[in-house]
Design a protein around this motif. Structure first.
Motif, PDB file in Angstrom:
ATOM      1  N   THR A  18       0.839  -1.182   0.000  1.00  0.00           N
ATOM      2  CA  THR A  18       0.000   0.000   0.000  1.00  0.00           C
ATOM      3  C   THR A  18       0.882   1.243   0.000  1.00  0.00           C
ATOM      4  O   THR A  18       1.731   1.398   0.880  1.00  0.00           O
ATOM      5  CB  THR A  18      -0.894   0.024   1.270  1.00  0.00           C
ATOM      6  N   VAL A  32       1.941   4.717   0.965  1.00  0.00           N
ATOM      7  CA  VAL A  32       1.595   5.596   2.076  1.00  0.00           C
ATOM      8  C   VAL A  32       2.261   6.965   1.967  1.00  0.00           C
ATOM      9  O   VAL A  32       1.785   7.929   2.564  1.00  0.00           O
ATOM     10  CB  VAL A  32       1.918   4.959   3.444  1.00  0.00           C
ATOM     11  N   ARG A  60      -0.222  10.022   1.482  1.00  0.00           N
ATOM     12  CA  ARG A  60      -1.523   9.794   0.849  1.00  0.00           C
ATOM     13  C   ARG A  60      -2.579   9.724   1.949  1.00  0.00           C
ATOM     14  O   ARG A  60      -2.555   8.850   2.800  1.00  0.00           O
ATOM     15  CB  ARG A  60      -1.515   8.502   0.044  1.00  0.00           C
ATOM     16  N   SER A  61      -3.511  10.668   1.912  1.00  0.00           N
ATOM     17  CA  SER A  61      -4.561  10.713   2.926  1.00  0.00           C
ATOM     18  C   SER A  61      -5.596   9.629   2.640  1.00  0.00           C
ATOM     19  O   SER A  61      -5.588   8.994   1.588  1.00  0.00           O
ATOM     20  CB  SER A  61      -5.221  12.096   2.942  1.00  0.00           C
ATOM     21  N   HIS A  62      -6.519   9.459   3.577  1.00  0.00           N
ATOM     22  CA  HIS A  62      -7.566   8.438   3.415  1.00  0.00           C
ATOM     23  C   HIS A  62      -8.438   8.714   2.191  1.00  0.00           C
ATOM     24  O   HIS A  62      -9.040   7.811   1.643  1.00  0.00           O
ATOM     25  CB  HIS A  62      -8.420   8.350   4.679  1.00  0.00           C
ATOM     26  N   SER A  63      -8.470   9.986   1.734  1.00  0.00           N
ATOM     27  CA  SER A  63      -9.272  10.324   0.550  1.00  0.00           C
ATOM     28  C   SER A  63      -8.523  10.037  -0.750  1.00  0.00           C
ATOM     29  O   SER A  63      -9.087  10.172  -1.827  1.00  0.00           O
ATOM     30  CB  SER A  63      -9.665  11.805   0.591  1.00  0.00           C
ATOM     31  N   GLY A  64      -7.234   9.663  -0.628  1.00  0.00           N
ATOM     32  CA  GLY A  64      -6.432   9.379  -1.815  1.00  0.00           C
ATOM     33  C   GLY A  64      -5.636  10.567  -2.327  1.00  0.00           C
ATOM     34  O   GLY A  64      -4.879  10.440  -3.269  1.00  0.00           O
ATOM     35  N   TYR A 118       1.678   4.909  10.486  1.00  0.00           N
ATOM     36  CA  TYR A 118       1.093   4.518   9.203  1.00  0.00           C
ATOM     37  C   TYR A 118       1.991   3.582   8.400  1.00  0.00           C
ATOM     38  O   TYR A 118       1.548   2.994   7.421  1.00  0.00           O
ATOM     39  CB  TYR A 118       0.777   5.754   8.363  1.00  0.00           C
ATOM     40  N   ASP A 132      -0.675  -3.707   8.535  1.00  0.00           N
ATOM     41  CA  ASP A 132      -1.922  -4.098   9.194  1.00  0.00           C
ATOM     42  C   ASP A 132      -1.837  -5.564   9.548  1.00  0.00           C
ATOM     43  O   ASP A 132      -1.385  -6.382   8.755  1.00  0.00           O
ATOM     44  CB  ASP A 132      -3.122  -3.871   8.256  1.00  0.00           C
TER      45      ASP A 132
END
Length: 73
Positions: A21, A23, A39-43, A68, A72
């Motif tokens: 992913t 980040v 990269r924020s949660h909104s992309g 971040y 995960d």
């Protein structure tokens, strides 16, 4: 963590179970001058403060985005 060159950018990816992913990224502005963004949660790409050498900006990314950068589980 893995990195990938992408044009003027160096993408920083977190290794998750399925697929890396993106980040953060480091962007080359000139001779050994880089800026960083995450990269924020909104992309969207949100800039991080400052510019500097590749090493300096890599340290900024690791320091500011440490939570971040963890995979995960």
């Amino acid at each position: 963590m893995v990195t990938q060159a992408y044009g003027r950018h160096l993408l920083i990816k977190r290794l998750d179970d399925e697929e890396p992913t993106v980040v953060a990224r480091l962007t080359e502005f000139g001779r050994n001058r880089y800026g960083a963004a995450f990269r924020s949660h909104s992309g969207r790409w949100e800039p991080l403060p400052g510019t500097g050498s590749l090493e300096e900006m890599a340290n900024v990314v690791v320091t500011l985005l440490q939570p971040y950068l963890q995979p995960d589980n």
